[in-house]
Design an enzyme around this catalytic site. Sequence first.
Site, mmCIF file in Angstrom:
data_model
loop_
_atom_site.group_PDB
_atom_site.id
_atom_site.type_symbol
_atom_site.label_atom_id
_atom_site.label_comp_id
_atom_site.label_asym_id
_atom_site.label_seq_id
_atom_site.Cartn_x
_atom_site.Cartn_y
_atom_site.Cartn_z
ATOM 1 N N ASP A 198 41.413 46.894 45.468
ATOM 2 C CA ASP A 198 42.364 45.759 45.673
ATOM 3 C C ASP A 198 42.257 45.247 47.142
ATOM 4 O O ASP A 198 41.113 45.849 47.703
ATOM 5 C CB ASP A 198 43.721 46.310 45.709
ATOM 6 C CG ASP A 198 44.921 45.130 45.134
ATOM 7 O OD1 ASP A 198 44.864 43.963 45.781
ATOM 8 O OD2 ASP A 198 45.624 45.394 43.857
ATOM 9 N N HIS A 272 42.383 39.602 44.489
ATOM 10 C CA HIS A 272 42.681 41.062 45.009
ATOM 11 C C HIS A 272 41.515 41.792 45.355
ATOM 12 O O HIS A 272 41.217 43.015 45.237
ATOM 13 C CB HIS A 272 43.352 41.600 43.822
ATOM 14 C CG HIS A 272 44.779 41.352 43.542
ATOM 15 N ND1 HIS A 272 45.825 41.911 44.442
ATOM 16 C CD2 HIS A 272 45.432 40.587 42.824
ATOM 17 C CE1 HIS A 272 46.993 41.315 44.154
ATOM 18 N NE2 HIS A 272 46.855 40.434 43.045
ATOM 19 N N GLU A 350 47.111 37.085 39.607
ATOM 20 C CA GLU A 350 47.280 36.443 41.151
ATOM 21 C C GLU A 350 46.035 35.921 41.719
ATOM 22 O O GLU A 350 45.978 36.289 42.987
ATOM 23 C CB GLU A 350 48.176 37.663 41.799
ATOM 24 C CG GLU A 350 49.280 38.100 41.146
ATOM 25 C CD GLU A 350 50.261 38.947 42.128
ATOM 26 O OE1 GLU A 350 51.447 39.024 42.115
ATOM 27 O OE2 GLU A 350 49.541 39.950 42.451
HETATM 28 C C1 ACM Z 1 50.584 42.606 38.843
HETATM 29 O O1 ACM Z 1 51.461 43.042 39.036
HETATM 30 N N1 ACM Z 1 50.176 41.756 39.891
HETATM 31 C C2 ACM Z 1 49.655 42.676 37.597
#
Ligand code: ACM
Length: 632
Positions: A198, A272, A350
Site C-alpha cells: 500500500d 495505493h 480507490e
Molecule cells: C477498501 O476498503 N479500500 C477495499
Amino acid sequence: MLCCCYLSASYAFCQDTAAHIAIIPEPVKLVQNTGTFTLPATITIEAPDLPAVTSTVQFLEQRIKNATGYLISHSKQAAAPTIKLSLNKTVDQIIGIEGYLLTSTPTNITIVANQPAGLFYGVQTLLQLLPKEIESNLVMPEVKWQVPCVAITDYPRFGWRGLMFDVSRHFFTKQEVKDFINQMARYKLNLFHWHLTDDEGWRVEIKSLPLLTTKGAMRVTRTGYFGDFSKPLPNEPADYGGFYTQEDIKEVVEYAKARFVNILPEVDVPGHSMAAIVAYPELSCTPGADKYNVRAGEKTNEWHDDGTFTALVDNTLCPANEKVYVFLDKVFTELAPLFPFEYIHVGGDECSKDFWKKSDAIAALMKKENLKTMNEVQSYFEKRIGKIVASKKKKLIGWDEILEGGIADDAAVMSWRGEQAGVQATNMKHEVVMSPTTFTYLDYMQGDEALEPKVYATLRLNKTYEFDPVPAGANAKYIKGGQANIWTEQIANTRHLQYMTWPRSFAIAECVWSPKEKKNWNGFVQKVEQQFKRYDISGVKYSPSMYDPIFTAKGTSGNLQVTLATEIEGLDIYYTFDNSFPDKFYPKYSSTLTWPKDAVMLNVITYRKGEPIGRLISMPLSEMQERAGIKK
Ligand code: ACM
C-alpha cells in the site's frame, strides 16, 4: 435421562447446557447425551500417520499437555485410544472436505472426517468442549478435565471463510502474523488475505526489484492519529517499517497450511501504490514523482461530503507506461510460486484518476485503445494485469472497482462498497467474495468513540452478526463465501489488533460456517462470554464494547435529549449528571433523559445482576451537542 438439545433451535429450553457447551462457530447439529467423558492421566491418541494429520495431533497434544500436565502419546493404532481421529474409507457426502463427526461417550472420544481438514476442525471443537482452562500454558491441577457426551455433525456453509489483514499501514512481524493465523484457525476461518502493499509500505521481498523493500518498506515514525500525521521533514530518516523475505513468506505459508489456512496475497494496484512509486518513480504518469515519500499517514486526499475525494499526490501506477507491465510481470513471477493458493488479489480499489486526467500519456493511450472514460483506462489496466496473473497460472481477484469500465470474464470480485457490486457480479456469472463495509469492516469502531481510537464509522458486534454472505438478489451459486477486513491505519500494535478482531471475528466465523437458520443473537452472546473467559486465560485481548451503552442525542441547545440503549439484553444502566461516578445506588436509566440546565457531564456505567460490567463512559455536554447537530 437423555437430554437431546439442538442448541439454537431451543435455546431457552436448554440454557444450562448452553452455558457449558459454547462452540463458535455453531455446529450444524449437536446432540447432547447423558454423562461426561473424563480425561485420564495417561492419554493415547490414535490417528492416521499422515503429515497433514500429524500437525493436528501435535496441536491437540500440546494443548492438553500444557494445561493438564498429563502423559500423552500418539500412535497409528492403539488398543484402547482415549481420543481416536480417523479418516473415512468411504466418503461421507454430507460432511464434505472440511466437515467432521465428533462423538464423546463416557469411555472415549472419536473424530471422523473425509479429509485431514475435517480432523483439524473436529479438534478445534473438542478443545472448546473441554473446560476453558485448556487454554492455559501452565498446568491447572484443580480442573476436572471433563467433556460432555455429545454427537456432533458439522461442516461449513462456505468454503471461503476469511480475514484480511493490512500489514502495510502498520507493520506486523512474522510472529505476529502467525499468531493472527493461529487464532483465526481456532474458529474454523480458513482464508488469510494478506494485504502486502500500500502507500505506507511494500512488505514482500521481490529479488529482481530490490528497491521495493530497501526504499519502499520504510517510512518516518509517527504516533497518534493516522491521517493527520505531519509530512516527513527534509532528510528525516525513514526508520519505521519492515518486510517479509521470501523465506519468511514460505515459513508463514507452511505455518498456515498446518492449520488448513490458505493465504491470498494482495498487491494493491494501480492505486495505493505510493511505496512502489517511491522505489521506482518511473512507474508514475506524473512528473515529480521522484520527490514523493512513502506515506507516513499524512493527508494525501481531500475528502468531499459525497464520499468522493481529490488526490493531493499521485499514488497510482501509470496504465499508459509499458514499464508498469514489465514491473508487474517481475512481481508476479516471484510472488506466484510463493503462495500455493489459486488466487492472487490485485487490489483495484480507490484508484484516483485525477492525475491521469492531466497526463498526455494517458490521453494517447485512450486514443490508441479507443477508451472513452477513465474507468475504461483502469479496466484496460486490469485486463492486462489479468493476463500477467494468468501467465503465472493463477486466477485474479480484485476489489469491486474492477467491475467499472468492464471486467475480464474470468475475474473474481471482492464486494466491499456494500453488497450491490457483489450482487451484480454474481448475476454476470463472476465468482464473488462478500466483504461489505456494512457488516465486515473490523477497522471501524465497535463501541462509543469515547472509548475507541476514532475511526470515521462504527460497526457493532450485533451488526456484524447480521452478515449474510448471500445478499438479496445475488445468484448464490457464484458466492464463494465471506470475509472481514482489518485495515490498520489506526491499529499500531498487536494488542489493539486483537481488540479489533475479537469478538467481531467470532460473529464472522459463525456467519460463514454455521447454517443461516441456526443463527441466534442471544445464544451467540452467551457463547462469546464463554470465549472471553478463554481469552482471559490465553491472554488474547478482546473488546468488551458489547457491555457499554449506546448514546443517541437529539434536540436543541435548551432541550438536549439523550437516549441510552444496550447492545445486549439484561444490562442496567446507571448515570449521573453531577460529575460523580455512578454505581448501582445511583439513578437507573429507564427512559430518555433531558440534559439538566448547567450540567456539563453525563457519567454512565452498566451493571448486570448487581455487578459492574461495562466501562465507565464520561460524556461531555459539548460532545452530546455535537452529536445532536446543535451548532455552538
Ligand atoms: C477498501 O476498503 N479500500 C477495499
